[in-house]
Design an enzyme around this catalytic site. Structure first.
Site, short mmCIF file in Angstrom:
data_model
loop_
_atom_site.label_atom_id
_atom_site.label_comp_id
_atom_site.label_asym_id
_atom_site.label_seq_id
_atom_site.Cartn_x
_atom_site.Cartn_y
_atom_site.Cartn_z
N HIS A 13 0.88 -1.19 0.00
CA HIS A 13 0.00 0.00 0.00
C HIS A 13 0.90 1.23 0.00
CE1 HIS A 13 -3.72 2.27 1.63
NE2 HIS A 13 -2.80 3.16 1.31
N HIS A 15 1.53 5.39 -1.66
CA HIS A 15 1.16 6.58 -2.45
C HIS A 15 2.42 7.17 -3.06
CE1 HIS A 15 -2.93 6.80 -0.76
NE2 HIS A 15 -2.36 6.26 0.30
N LYS A 99 -9.49 -0.39 -5.70
CA LYS A 99 -9.50 0.27 -4.40
C LYS A 99 -10.84 0.94 -4.11
CE LYS A 99 -7.92 2.30 -0.67
NZ LYS A 99 -6.68 2.57 0.00
N HIS A 136 -10.42 0.98 1.94
CA HIS A 136 -10.18 1.97 3.00
C HIS A 136 -11.38 1.84 3.93
CE1 HIS A 136 -8.62 5.88 4.65
NE2 HIS A 136 -9.81 5.77 5.21
N HIS A 174 -4.47 -0.82 5.91
CA HIS A 174 -4.08 -0.07 7.10
C HIS A 174 -5.02 -0.30 8.27
CE1 HIS A 174 -6.92 2.62 5.21
NE2 HIS A 174 -6.04 3.15 4.38
N ASP A 247 1.48 2.60 3.53
CA ASP A 247 0.64 3.79 3.38
C ASP A 247 1.49 5.05 3.45
OD1 ASP A 247 -1.59 5.28 2.89
OD2 ASP A 247 -2.50 5.03 4.85
#
Ligand code: DOR
Ligand code: ZN
Length: 345
Positions: A13, A15, A99, A136, A174, A247
């Site tokens: 995971h 970004h 996602k 999420h 997460h 994350d």
């Protein structure tokens, strides 16, 4: 000197953003990690297979020469996502997961899902073709306290999705609560969870005691200490259902240090040092490899990386920069508030 050799890790995971931030952060991941699942919450988001293909090309162009790194692409689920496009993405080998952002849950999630019924046809197709849904897991109902959003999501949303589609593989991303850990432990199949580096290290006091610390603010927000302890137990247990998803979420400092700061903590650069420290504290160094390098690929049906990584415990603390400099501006690096002695060789 104490050393530890493990298979090269992956980040399930991550970004990376785009443009100047992408260029500034990608090397911190590709230096240590073989693969990463890339989050699609760009502006505008990565919603179609074509978007993902173009984004993958931008990422590959930014990987420093000599690094071997494979971005695993995801699609941002919207109420307009086409099941055929998703299937094509999976068949072409480009798309690893889809996602689900509940609309309004976090950074750039306004285009996310408001009504789960509207995305059921896509989820049904995913269950049929064996494509994983990354979630999420937070409700966004204003009445629900922000610290309860994950637990309520499990009860009111995730349980409903999983009952309706028992064949759908779901990654609860997460995980930040004991309820999340227990929910995963209680599932007999098709459910796993990623855990971040920072949620193993901070609790909500780190954000709020002695002043507001924007660089410890992320979503889902860090919870009470007993939740952190539950996450540590799960991550260090060796249980194949738990694996690393950092994350790592870079935002330039002006966007964090202001009246309405963005959620996200940048950990790519020092994650392996932090995790070795945590696993050693928990007397579980021999299970670090399962968490960072074995459980994730097994869940996604991929082989573990061939290469190895050696970590060594040094007498002197390893010093990471407190900020990294990118074309878009400075990005603050996660400060675990303890000296790091484990270094990647
Ligand atoms: O802290 C976070 N930052 N949580 C998320 O879910 C999104 C991420 C981001 O994109 O900045
Ligand atoms: Zn994220």
């Amino acid at each position: 000197m104490k050393t530890l050799s493990i298979r090269r890790p992956d980040d399930w995971h991550l970004h990376l953003r785009d443009g100047g931030v992408l260029a500034g952060v990608i090397g911190d991941t590709s230096r240590h990690f073989g693969r990463a699942i890339i989050m699609p919450n760009l502006v505008p988001p990565v919603v179609t297979t074509e978007d993902a293909k173009a984004y993958r090309e931008r990422i590959m162009a930014a990987v420093p020469a000599g690094d071997r790194f494979e971005p695993l692409m995801t699609l941002y689920l919207t109420e307009h996502t086409q099941a055929d496009d998703v299937e094509e993405g999976k068949k072409s080998g480009l798309i690893t997961a889809v996602k689900l952002y509940p609309a309004g849950a976090t950074t750039n999630s306004h285009g996310g899902v408001r009504d789960l019924d509207k995305v059921m046809p896509v989820l049904e197709r995913m269950a049929k073709i064996g494509l994983t849904l990354c979630v999420h897991g937070e409700v966004t109902t204003p009445e629900v306290d922000i610290f309860d959003r994950e637990a309520v999501f499990i009860e009111e949303k995730l349980e409903v999705i999983r009952r309706r589609l028992p064949d759908l593989k779901v990654t609860m991303e997460h995980v930040t609560t004991k309820e999340g850990v227990d929910y995963i432990l209680g599932a007999d199949r098709n459910l796993a969870g990623s855990i971040t580096t920072h949620h193993l290290i901070i609790n909500r006091n780190d954000i709020l005691v002695g002043g507001i610390r924007p660089h410890y603010y992320c979503l889902p927000v860090a919870k009470r200490e007993h939740h952190r302890q539950a996450l540590r137990k799960a991550a260090t247990s060796g249980d194949a259902r738990f694996f690393l998803g950092t994350d790592s979420a870079p935002h330039v400092d002006p966007l964090k240090e202001c009246a309405c700061g963005c959620a996200g903590i940048y950990t790519s650069i020092n994650t392996m040092s932090c995790l070795a420290h945590v696993f050693e504290e928990e007397n579980a160094l021999e299970r670090l490899e399962a968490f960072t390098s074995l459980n994730g690929p097994a869940w996604y049906g991929l082989p573990a990386n061939d290469e190895m990584m050696t970590l060594e415990k040094r007498e002197e603390a390893v010093v990471y920069p407190s900020k990294i400099d990118t074309e878009a501006g400075l990005i603050t690096v996660f400060d675990p508030k303890f000296p790091l002695h484990w270094a990647v060789r």
